[in-house]
Design a protein around this motif. Structure first.
Motif, short mmCIF file in Angstrom:
data_model
loop_
_atom_site.label_atom_id
_atom_site.label_comp_id
_atom_site.label_asym_id
_atom_site.label_seq_id
_atom_site.Cartn_x
_atom_site.Cartn_y
_atom_site.Cartn_z
N THR A 260 0.83 -1.20 0.00
CA THR A 260 0.00 0.00 0.00
C THR A 260 0.87 1.25 0.00
OG1 THR A 260 -1.74 -1.16 1.20
CG2 THR A 260 -1.80 1.24 1.24
N ASP A 261 0.94 1.93 -1.15
CA ASP A 261 1.63 3.22 -1.19
C ASP A 261 1.29 4.03 -2.44
OD1 ASP A 261 2.96 1.62 -3.00
OD2 ASP A 261 4.97 2.20 -2.36
N GLN A 262 0.91 3.38 -3.53
CA GLN A 262 0.61 4.09 -4.77
C GLN A 262 -0.10 3.15 -5.73
OE1 GLN A 262 4.46 4.21 -7.36
NE2 GLN A 262 5.17 4.26 -5.25
N ILE A 263 -0.80 3.74 -6.71
CA ILE A 263 -1.49 2.93 -7.72
C ILE A 263 -0.48 2.52 -8.78
CG2 ILE A 263 -3.30 2.92 -9.48
CD1 ILE A 263 -4.81 4.97 -7.82
N MET A 264 -0.24 1.23 -8.87
CA MET A 264 0.75 0.73 -9.82
C MET A 264 0.23 0.69 -11.25
SD MET A 264 3.74 0.12 -8.59
CE MET A 264 4.69 -0.31 -7.16
N ASP A 265 -1.04 0.36 -11.42
CA ASP A 265 -1.61 0.25 -12.77
C ASP A 265 -3.06 0.71 -12.74
OD1 ASP A 265 -2.49 -0.38 -15.29
OD2 ASP A 265 -1.55 -2.34 -15.35
N PRO A 266 -3.32 1.96 -13.14
CA PRO A 266 -4.69 2.49 -13.05
C PRO A 266 -5.67 1.79 -13.97
CG PRO A 266 -3.25 4.03 -14.20
CD PRO A 266 -2.37 2.97 -13.64
N ARG A 267 -5.20 0.98 -14.92
CA ARG A 267 -6.13 0.23 -15.77
C ARG A 267 -6.99 -0.72 -14.94
NH1 ARG A 267 -2.26 -2.81 -19.66
NH2 ARG A 267 -1.24 -3.04 -17.64
N ASN A 268 -6.44 -1.14 -13.81
CA ASN A 268 -7.15 -2.10 -12.97
C ASN A 268 -8.00 -1.43 -11.89
OD1 ASN A 268 -6.01 -4.35 -14.31
ND2 ASN A 268 -4.13 -4.11 -13.13
N CYS A 269 -8.03 -0.10 -11.91
CA CYS A 269 -8.79 0.63 -10.90
C CYS A 269 -10.23 0.80 -11.40
CB CYS A 269 -8.16 1.98 -10.62
SG CYS A 269 -8.99 2.92 -9.33
N MET A 434 6.45 1.97 -18.31
CA MET A 434 5.48 2.81 -17.63
C MET A 434 5.94 3.01 -16.18
SD MET A 434 3.47 3.54 -20.05
CE MET A 434 2.21 4.44 -19.12
N ALA A 435 5.80 4.24 -15.69
CA ALA A 435 6.24 4.59 -14.34
C ALA A 435 5.02 4.84 -13.47
CB ALA A 435 7.15 5.82 -14.38
N PRO A 436 4.66 3.91 -12.58
CA PRO A 436 3.46 4.07 -11.76
C PRO A 436 3.51 5.32 -10.88
CG PRO A 436 4.22 1.80 -11.70
CD PRO A 436 5.28 2.59 -12.38
N SER A 437 2.40 6.05 -10.85
CA SER A 437 2.20 7.20 -9.96
C SER A 437 3.21 8.32 -10.17
CB SER A 437 2.20 6.75 -8.49
OG SER A 437 1.10 5.91 -8.24
N VAL A 438 3.81 8.40 -11.37
CA VAL A 438 4.74 9.48 -11.69
C VAL A 438 4.01 10.53 -12.52
CG1 VAL A 438 6.85 10.12 -12.93
CG2 VAL A 438 6.79 8.04 -11.55
N ASP A 439 4.22 11.80 -12.16
CA ASP A 439 3.58 12.92 -12.85
C ASP A 439 4.24 13.17 -14.21
OD1 ASP A 439 2.12 13.15 -10.53
OD2 ASP A 439 3.12 14.97 -9.83
N HIS A 440 3.93 14.31 -14.79
CA HIS A 440 4.46 14.65 -16.11
C HIS A 440 5.97 14.87 -16.04
CE1 HIS A 440 4.43 16.01 -20.20
NE2 HIS A 440 4.92 17.20 -19.88
N CYS A 441 6.71 13.98 -16.65
CA CYS A 441 8.19 14.00 -16.72
C CYS A 441 8.87 13.68 -15.40
CB CYS A 441 8.70 15.34 -17.25
SG CYS A 441 8.29 15.66 -18.98
N ALA A 442 8.27 14.01 -14.27
CA ALA A 442 8.86 13.75 -12.95
C ALA A 442 7.84 14.12 -11.89
CB ALA A 442 10.15 14.55 -12.76
#
Length: 507
Positions: A260-269, A434-442
């Motif tokens: 539990t810390d971040q959404i790894m793959d929002p396709r599954n949300c 793909m970088a889970p829970s990463v914003d635009h560029c960083a």
């Protein structure tokens, strides 16, 4: 054993092409001969580069060595009609490589690529042929029509000029050509790298394309959708409410990867914001209209009959980039999006984005595609020429990109794979991470790639393709898996250590 060079041409013919194309003269060494120069050291003075001339009318506008540590030779060029190029080269310890450095937004500024030079590269960047800021798009418009020469400079011509002229000046300074050439860019810079692969496949041995602004003609109209939805529904949502909704989304969809810390793959949300109706937050109670707005933002723009136009924000992604508002609930759309509508679509200085409706947005979307896809879309999946020249491509995109929809990058990569003979053949020269829970560029709670350029260099020069990229966010590390694999916690060891995750086909 050193792998064969990525390009199909010998350096002798490349050198001939550079000389003919750039028309370089005035290359007499200043101080010592090229033969006397130590590896990685210049063969002539930086100031001497001011005497370079080009038969196509390009001129050197400055050539000076900085007093910084490390010292850098900075050269600027003016390419007719209005393309400016900045070249930064390390005075000592050149690594023998050239790096094209991408820009952002609408570009329009000339920033010396000193960071790349400090890392040992001879590097070049460009303002792409106009003056402004990355957030302003009025430079392409005039009362008598769009400035198509400048638009083409922005889209692709300036990038090839940067490459050809940058390599030529590098050769003039060090007395030898770069052994390898790389492109490095995010956002607009990521689009620029892919444009080079599509239009000039022999320019670069390796291209690093992050959060690429491809599908330019589609994602820009789609970026206004959240604001149009909120305005039309009479419900501008506060930043505080949006934050509360995202916290609930993360809590519901985060544990799928085993930690539990971040959404790894929002396709599954599959979270339904209607479940939050009546929930009290520090800024009030979440309403049915709040839930309806969020649903439509996640869904993305649609035609009146409900058919797909483009993607929406992924669940858990910050709303502020495209659905921003002030504390007193004044909407704040993304500036580049407003510029796109005003100058490129409406072509009217008096245009007000508030006139756009959900029913009317599809017409703007279709206009954007019709007028600008061929010049700015940058989504041609046929990369055979780049592959056949031996080029290598690494793409990566943050799953929580709040400006450029990551689904568009996935769609492009899948179309590349379909065109190039399937995923396995494609991965021989191009890979997506793909970088889970990463914003635009960083940014964001996720782990962004720590040094993807190093992975690209290793692939090009040693033939070792990356299976994962190391992601880092402070003390936390995570493996970034090559598409379509996803990181999954093994259940043992620290959850902030990449060693305790593996790449799995799915959750």
């Amino acid at each position: 054993m050193r792998p064969s060079r990525p390009t199909a041409r010998s350096w002798t013919s490349v050198l001939a092409t550079l000389v003919v194309t750039a028309g370089l003269t005035g290359l007499a060494p200043a101080g010592r001969s090229a033969a006397a120069a130590r590896p990685g050291e210049p063969a002539r003075s930086c100031a001497g580069l001011a005497r370079l001339t080009f038969t196509d009318g390009t001129r050197v506008t400055s050539a000076e060595q900085t007093s910084t540590t490390p010292a850098i030779c900075r050269v600027t060029l003016r390419v007719p009609e209005s393309i400016n190029i900045a070249i930064s080269m390390p005075v000592h310890s050149w690594n023998g490589r050239f790096q094209g450095v991408g820009g952002g937004g609408f570009a329009g500024v000339l920033t010396p690529p000193d960071s790349a030079a400090k890392a040992g590269y001879a590097a070049a960047s460009t303002d792409t042929g106009h003056t402004g800021t990355p957030l302003t798009g009025d430079w392409a418009w005039s009362p008598t029509g769009m400035k198509w020469n400048q638009i083409k400079d922005f889209a692709y011509r300036s990038l090839h000029e940067l490459t050809i002229k940058g390599k030529a000046v590098t050769r003039a300074y060090y007395g030898r050509q770069p052994a390898y050439s790389y492109w490095n860019g995010c956002s607009t810079g990521g689009r620029q790298g892919l444009m080079e692969a599509q239009r000039h496949p022999r320019d670069y041995d390796g291209i690093l394309s992050a959060a690429p602004a491809i599908n330019w003609d589609r994602f820009h109209p789609a970026q206004l959708w959240p604001q149009v939805v909120m305005r039309e529904m009479g419900n501008v949502i506060s930043p505080c409410t949006f934050d509360a909704i995202n916290q609930a989304v993360t809590a519901a969809c985060d544990p799928a990867d085993g930690v539990t810390d971040q959404i790894m793959d929002p396709r599954n949300c599959r979270f339904d914001p209607s479940a939050l109706i009546g929930t009290k937050t520090p800024c009030g109670t979440i309403t049915a209209r709040d839930a309806a707005v969020v649903k439509r933002i996640w869904q993305g723009p649609r035609r009146k009959d409900g058919s797909f136009l483009w993607y929406g924000l992924t669940p858990g992604t910050k709303f502020a980039g495209l659905a921003g508002s002030t504390a007193d609930l004044e909407p704040t759309p993304f500036p580049i999006t407003v510029e796109w509508f005003k100058w490129w679509l409406a072509k009217d200085p008096a245009f007000d984005w508030r006139s756009v409706t959900t029913a009317g947005l599809p017409a703007y979307f279709d206009q954007s595609r019709a007028e600008y896809h061929d010049v700015l879309g940058t989504d041609d999946p046929n990369l055979r020429a780049y592959r056949d020249a031996g080029g290598k491509l690494i793409m990566w995109h943050g799953w929580a990109d709040q400006l450029i929809f990551p689904q568009g990058t996935i769609d492009y990569y899948q179309r590349v794979a379909a065109t190039m003979g399937g995923p396995h053949r494609t991965e021989r020269f191009a890979r997506l991470f793909m970088a889970p829970s990463v914003d635009h560029c960083a940014g964001g709670p996720g782990a962004a790639p720590a040094d993807p350029l190093a992975a690209l260099v290793t692939w090009v020069e040693k033939g070792k393709a990356p299976d994962t990229l190391l992601g880092r966010n402070g003390d936390m590390t995570r493996p970034l898996c090559r598409w379509p694999a996803v990181p999954r916690y093994t259940g043992h060891g620290a959850a902030n250590d990449a060693a305790n995750f593996r790449c799995a086909p799915k959750y």
